[in-house]
Design a protein around this motif. Structure first.
Motif, PDB file in Angstrom:
ATOM      1  N   ALA A  47       0.856  -1.193   0.000  1.00  0.00           N
ATOM      2  CA  ALA A  47       0.000   0.000   0.000  1.00  0.00           C
ATOM      3  C   ALA A  47       0.885   1.234   0.000  1.00  0.00           C
ATOM      4  O   ALA A  47       1.729   1.399   0.890  1.00  0.00           O
ATOM      5  CB  ALA A  47      -0.914   0.006   1.217  1.00  0.00           C
ATOM      6  N   ASP A  48       0.689   2.076  -0.984  1.00  0.00           N
ATOM      7  CA  ASP A  48       1.539   3.257  -1.148  1.00  0.00           C
ATOM      8  C   ASP A  48       0.711   4.527  -1.043  1.00  0.00           C
ATOM      9  O   ASP A  48      -0.411   4.586  -1.553  1.00  0.00           O
ATOM     10  CB  ASP A  48       2.237   3.201  -2.514  1.00  0.00           C
ATOM     11  N   LYS A  49       1.285   5.529  -0.404  1.00  0.00           N
ATOM     12  CA  LYS A  49       0.624   6.834  -0.316  1.00  0.00           C
ATOM     13  C   LYS A  49       0.441   7.440  -1.702  1.00  0.00           C
ATOM     14  O   LYS A  49      -0.546   8.135  -1.973  1.00  0.00           O
ATOM     15  CB  LYS A  49       1.447   7.775   0.564  1.00  0.00           C
ATOM     16  N   GLY A  50       1.409   7.200  -2.582  1.00  0.00           N
ATOM     17  CA  GLY A  50       1.332   7.698  -3.951  1.00  0.00           C
ATOM     18  C   GLY A  50       1.173   6.557  -4.941  1.00  0.00           C
ATOM     19  O   GLY A  50       0.360   5.651  -4.740  1.00  0.00           O
ATOM     20  N   TYR A  51       1.977   6.596  -6.013  1.00  0.00           N
ATOM     21  CA  TYR A  51       1.911   5.579  -7.061  1.00  0.00           C
ATOM     22  C   TYR A  51       3.248   4.860  -7.086  1.00  0.00           C
ATOM     23  O   TYR A  51       4.294   5.484  -7.339  1.00  0.00           O
ATOM     24  CB  TYR A  51       1.622   6.233  -8.413  1.00  0.00           C
ATOM     25  N   LEU A  52       3.237   3.559  -6.775  1.00  0.00           N
ATOM     26  CA  LEU A  52       4.468   2.788  -6.768  1.00  0.00           C
ATOM     27  C   LEU A  52       5.194   2.946  -8.100  1.00  0.00           C
ATOM     28  O   LEU A  52       4.639   2.666  -9.160  1.00  0.00           O
ATOM     29  CB  LEU A  52       4.152   1.308  -6.526  1.00  0.00           C
ATOM     30  N   GLY A  56       8.488   8.996  -3.692  1.00  0.00           N
ATOM     31  CA  GLY A  56       9.714   9.092  -2.921  1.00  0.00           C
ATOM     32  C   GLY A  56      10.862   9.796  -3.609  1.00  0.00           C
ATOM     33  O   GLY A  56      10.749  10.301  -4.733  1.00  0.00           O
ATOM     34  N   ALA A  57      11.994   9.810  -2.910  1.00  0.00           N
ATOM     35  CA  ALA A  57      13.142  10.609  -3.343  1.00  0.00           C
ATOM     36  C   ALA A  57      13.938   9.974  -4.463  1.00  0.00           C
ATOM     37  O   ALA A  57      14.671  10.662  -5.186  1.00  0.00           O
ATOM     38  CB  ALA A  57      14.065  10.857  -2.140  1.00  0.00           C
ATOM     39  N   THR A  58      13.835   8.652  -4.650  1.00  0.00           N
ATOM     40  CA  THR A  58      14.637   7.982  -5.681  1.00  0.00           C
ATOM     41  C   THR A  58      14.062   8.181  -7.073  1.00  0.00           C
ATOM     42  O   THR A  58      14.809   8.382  -8.037  1.00  0.00           O
ATOM     43  CB  THR A  58      14.739   6.476  -5.364  1.00  0.00           C
ATOM     44  N   ALA A 188       8.120   0.801   5.142  1.00  0.00           N
ATOM     45  CA  ALA A 188       9.106   1.336   4.201  1.00  0.00           C
ATOM     46  C   ALA A 188       8.588   2.684   3.705  1.00  0.00           C
ATOM     47  O   ALA A 188       8.561   2.970   2.510  1.00  0.00           O
ATOM     48  CB  ALA A 188       9.337   0.369   3.050  1.00  0.00           C
ATOM     49  N   THR A 189       8.170   3.507   4.657  1.00  0.00           N
ATOM     50  CA  THR A 189       7.449   4.740   4.381  1.00  0.00           C
ATOM     51  C   THR A 189       8.354   5.945   4.176  1.00  0.00           C
ATOM     52  O   THR A 189       7.868   7.060   4.014  1.00  0.00           O
ATOM     53  CB  THR A 189       6.485   5.031   5.540  1.00  0.00           C
ATOM     54  N   GLY A 190       9.674   5.742   4.194  1.00  0.00           N
ATOM     55  CA  GLY A 190      10.604   6.846   3.951  1.00  0.00           C
ATOM     56  C   GLY A 190      10.853   7.685   5.188  1.00  0.00           C
ATOM     57  O   GLY A 190      10.360   7.404   6.282  1.00  0.00           O
ATOM     58  N   GLY A 191      11.646   8.746   4.998  1.00  0.00           N
ATOM     59  CA  GLY A 191      12.010   9.628   6.093  1.00  0.00           C
ATOM     60  C   GLY A 191      11.035  10.775   6.255  1.00  0.00           C
ATOM     61  O   GLY A 191       9.893  10.729   5.773  1.00  0.00           O
ATOM     62  N   CYS A 192      11.497  11.823   6.928  1.00  0.00           N
ATOM     63  CA  CYS A 192      10.675  13.015   7.136  1.00  0.00           C
ATOM     64  C   CYS A 192      11.436  14.226   6.633  1.00  0.00           C
ATOM     65  O   CYS A 192      12.509  14.559   7.139  1.00  0.00           O
ATOM     66  CB  CYS A 192      10.343  13.189   8.616  1.00  0.00           C
ATOM     67  N   ALA A 193      10.891  14.884   5.613  1.00  0.00           N
ATOM     68  CA  ALA A 193      11.508  16.080   5.038  1.00  0.00           C
ATOM     69  C   ALA A 193      10.883  17.354   5.596  1.00  0.00           C
ATOM     70  O   ALA A 193      11.215  18.450   5.123  1.00  0.00           O
ATOM     71  CB  ALA A 193      11.381  16.068   3.514  1.00  0.00           C
ATOM     72  N   PHE A 194      10.002  17.229   6.581  1.00  0.00           N
ATOM     73  CA  PHE A 194       9.383  18.381   7.244  1.00  0.00           C
ATOM     74  C   PHE A 194       8.743  19.352   6.248  1.00  0.00           C
ATOM     75  O   PHE A 194       8.774  20.558   6.435  1.00  0.00           O
ATOM     76  CB  PHE A 194      10.407  19.106   8.108  1.00  0.00           C
ATOM     77  N   ARG A 195       8.187  18.797   5.183  1.00  0.00           N
ATOM     78  CA  ARG A 195       7.516  19.589   4.146  1.00  0.00           C
ATOM     79  C   ARG A 195       8.459  20.599   3.470  1.00  0.00           C
ATOM     80  O   ARG A 195       8.017  21.596   2.909  1.00  0.00           O
ATOM     81  CB  ARG A 195       6.309  20.333   4.698  1.00  0.00           C
ATOM     82  N   GLU A 196       9.742  20.322   3.487  1.00  0.00           N
ATOM     83  CA  GLU A 196      10.673  21.154   2.734  1.00  0.00           C
ATOM     84  C   GLU A 196      10.480  20.882   1.251  1.00  0.00           C
ATOM     85  O   GLU A 196      10.196  19.751   0.837  1.00  0.00           O
ATOM     86  CB  GLU A 196      12.121  20.848   3.139  1.00  0.00           C
ATOM     87  N   ARG A 197      10.667  21.898   0.460  1.00  0.00           N
ATOM     88  CA  ARG A 197      10.421  21.752  -0.975  1.00  0.00           C
ATOM     89  C   ARG A 197      11.659  21.165  -1.651  1.00  0.00           C
ATOM     90  O   ARG A 197      12.527  21.881  -2.143  1.00  0.00           O
ATOM     91  CB  ARG A 197      10.080  23.124  -1.577  1.00  0.00           C
ATOM     92  N   ILE A 198      11.764  19.838  -1.645  1.00  0.00           N
ATOM     93  CA  ILE A 198      12.843  19.142  -2.323  1.00  0.00           C
ATOM     94  C   ILE A 198      12.251  18.020  -3.164  1.00  0.00           C
ATOM     95  O   ILE A 198      11.132  17.559  -2.914  1.00  0.00           O
ATOM     96  CB  ILE A 198      13.891  18.581  -1.337  1.00  0.00           C
ATOM     97  N   LEU A 199      13.013  17.555  -4.151  1.00  0.00           N
ATOM     98  CA  LEU A 199      12.514  16.562  -5.088  1.00  0.00           C
ATOM     99  C   LEU A 199      12.023  15.302  -4.376  1.00  0.00           C
ATOM    100  O   LEU A 199      12.729  14.724  -3.555  1.00  0.00           O
ATOM    101  CB  LEU A 199      13.622  16.158  -6.072  1.00  0.00           C
ATOM    102  N   ALA A 202       7.261  15.276  -1.175  1.00  0.00           N
ATOM    103  CA  ALA A 202       5.898  15.667  -0.793  1.00  0.00           C
ATOM    104  C   ALA A 202       5.255  14.658   0.153  1.00  0.00           C
ATOM    105  O   ALA A 202       4.528  15.028   1.071  1.00  0.00           O
ATOM    106  CB  ALA A 202       5.035  15.842  -2.040  1.00  0.00           C
ATOM    107  N   GLY A 203       5.513  13.370  -0.057  1.00  0.00           N
ATOM    108  CA  GLY A 203       4.895  12.357   0.784  1.00  0.00           C
ATOM    109  C   GLY A 203       5.761  11.891   1.936  1.00  0.00           C
ATOM    110  O   GLY A 203       5.361  10.989   2.687  1.00  0.00           O
ATOM    111  N   LEU A 204       6.938  12.503   2.094  1.00  0.00           N
ATOM    112  CA  LEU A 204       7.880  12.056   3.125  1.00  0.00           C
ATOM    113  C   LEU A 204       7.657  12.857   4.395  1.00  0.00           C
ATOM    114  O   LEU A 204       8.330  13.847   4.668  1.00  0.00           O
ATOM    115  CB  LEU A 204       9.318  12.207   2.619  1.00  0.00           C
TER     116      LEU A 204
END
Length: 544
Positions: A47-52, A56-58, A188-199, A202-204
């Protein structure tokens, strides 16, 4: 023929599935975890927040790997890397990672991933083109028989009182609730980017951290969030490599000087500190004028997306000055996350496993960033281990029914401790957290007094989240993200205050040196009333 998940109930009441293993997330570690579990004979739901394949960042990146072939040189390479980790990494884990990651890179080649060839026609397996890699992994996940739920963010874990037995969430597009009963769950939900605008950020939002902590898991490395990356001002492009060949200037065009009085060149690595100091004082500009013409062509060919913002703005970055900024990367290229207690990436909570950036990478990178390469190999390896571990746990459970009534574990942002208040909004909560964990003068350069003030503010924010923040329907996604960001920020600042020294990316202006007594990991246990202990103390607790 691969086994597939069983439908317990479907729309309009909501989606209810049963499987051996549930993987939450959509990046490389989630994909590898799902494939590993399925190849071990488990029925798997992802189950993914977005589209597998695009999450994510990769996915939007051109990422290298820490590719170390077998041989005597492997130990030397690991030892050399360990020397840079602030004495917090574990060489056994580092060796395990490079070994498993290398074997999985070979698997990719065997499966048909189109690695480029070098001049001698050998495959160059050390680099992965993010969009191609993740599109390929999506196909591999589906080929393995995994049931994929795109746009189905998880909101909380489920427990039967003895173990984690699944998760529940909401379908973003279909607007109905979902639940998956599972014998094991991989976060495997990734890290936390604190809503910083980086590539890809958005879902991290650190969702996995909060879910794991609510289940009783611990976290570590949360103080190591001081990783920032240079980017063109106003852009989300956090790709710092080209700035290795940059010169740096103030708004009046004067050169920024390095620590010994020479004009600053190469703004990555240790020299990021000089750029950060200048940015605190005022606007900073750069020019990639240290790159020779041949190198300019190589950079454009090897890192094409790095140059899109310049081309759109009509800027030649090799000859024109352009304004820059430093983007905070939280725990995405930081280190912190859910603590791992065994070789199969178990969390210490029965039935719960963790992989990728959702896990603490201190055992791999210590107090410094894993960047792209080490973190990429960690995703390849930890996803595989967690998937195998989860499938083994599922087999051990066999056909046993849940021992007790299943209950949801989610609290903050879902079930407030007091009465909901309409004047407390998720957006405002996130901005209040960002004000404490992203500014350079609070997070890149830290002080005890500053951390204490930030901690007090974040405690106040957390009380509002815990007691009054609640959403309905799809709004629960936002309130839960806000709660996760608030929790991650609170843990990060508290751990930073507890680490009364400077080590790696944790820079205390009031305590500039390292302390031998703090050459160990700090483990956080609890959500509302949490405590911080040394890793050895936590292991003693588990043993007892």
């Amino acid at each position: 023929m691969p086994k597939t998940a069983t439908a317990v109930r479907s729309a309009p009441e909501g989606l209810h599935l049963a499987a051996d293993v549930l993987v939450l997330g959509g990046g490389p570690s989630a994909a590898w975890g799902a494939v590993a579990a399925a190849e071990s004979g488990a029925t798997v739901v992802l189950a993914d927040k977005g589209y597998l394949g695009t999450s994510g960042a990769t996915a939007p990146s051109n990422t290298g790997t820490w590719c170390v072939p077998p041989g005597d040189n492997r130990h030397t390479v690991v030892e050399r890397r360990w020397q840079r980790t602030g004495e917090l990494a574990d060489q056994r884990w580092m060796l395990r990672c490079v070994d498993t990651a290398y074997r999985n890179l070979l698997k990719l080649s065997e499966w048909g991933y189109p690695f480029p060839s070098e001049d001698d026609e050998r495959l160059y397996i050390a680099n992965l083109r993010g969009p191609d890699y993740m599109r390929f992994m999506r196909r591999r996940v589906l080929l393995a028989g995994v049931t994929v739920l795109d746009h189905h963010p998880a909101l909380e874990l489920l427990s039967d009182g003895d173990a984690v037995v699944g998760a529940a969430g909401v379908g973003r597009q279909v607007e109905h609730d979902w639940r998956v009963d599972a014998k094991a769950v991989v976060l495997a939900t990734g890290g936390c980017a604190f809503r910083e605008r980086i590539l890809g950020s958005a879902g991290l939002t650190g969702d996995g951290y909060l879910m794991a902590a609510e289940a009783g898991a611990t976290l570590s490395g949360m103080e190591f969030t001081g990783k920032y990356t240079l980017a063109p001002h106003g852009s989300s492009l956090n790709k710092g490599l080209p700035f290795r060949w940059a010169s740096f200037h103030r708004e009046d065009g004067s050169a920024i000087l390095g620590p010994t009085g020479e004009p600053l060149r190469n703004g990555i690595g240790d020299r990021e500190e000089e750029v950060a100091r200048a940015l605190i004082e005022g606007p900073v500009y750069a020019r990639l004028d240290q790159a020779e013409p041949a190198l300019q062509g190589w950079l454009r060919q090897g890192q094409p997306n790095c140059f899109v913002p310049y081309d759109r703005a009509g800027i030649d970055p090799f000859s024109d000055l352009f304004r820059i900024t430093l983007r905070a990367e939280g725990t995405v290229r930081g280190t912190g996350g859910i603590d791992i207690v065994s070789d199969d990436c178990a969390t210490g909570v029965p039935g719960l496993y963790v992989a990728g950036d959702a896990a603490s990478r201190e055992i791999m990178t210590g107090a410094v960033s894993g960047g792209g390469a080490v973190n990429s190999s960690w995703a390849l390896a930890s996803g595989w281990w967690a998937g195998k571990g989860a499938s083994t746990h599922a087999r051990r459970r066999g056909g046993k029914a849940f021992r007790n009534e299943v209950r949801p574990l989610g609290q903050a942002g879902l079930r407030p401790a007091a009465s909901p208040r309409a004047d407390i909004a998720a957006t405002e909560i996130i901005e209040a957290v960002r004000d404490e964990v992203t500014p350079l003068d609070k997070n890149f350069f830290r002080s005890g007094a500053g951390l204490e003030k930030s901690g007090e503010r974040l405690e106040s924010v957390w009380r509002d989240v815990r007691d009054h923040l609640q959403g309905e329907g799809l709004e629960r996604i936002r309130t839960r993200e806000a709660a996760s960001i608030a929790a991650a920020g609170r843990w990060s600042v508290a751990a930073a205050l507890h680490r009364s020294e400077s080590r790696g990316m944790h820079r205390r202006t009031d305590l500039p040196g390292k302390k031998l007594s703090l050459a160990h990991r700090l483990v956080i246990n609890g959500v509302d009333d949490f405590r911080i202990a040394g890793a050895s103390e936590r292991l003693a607790e588990l043993a007892s």
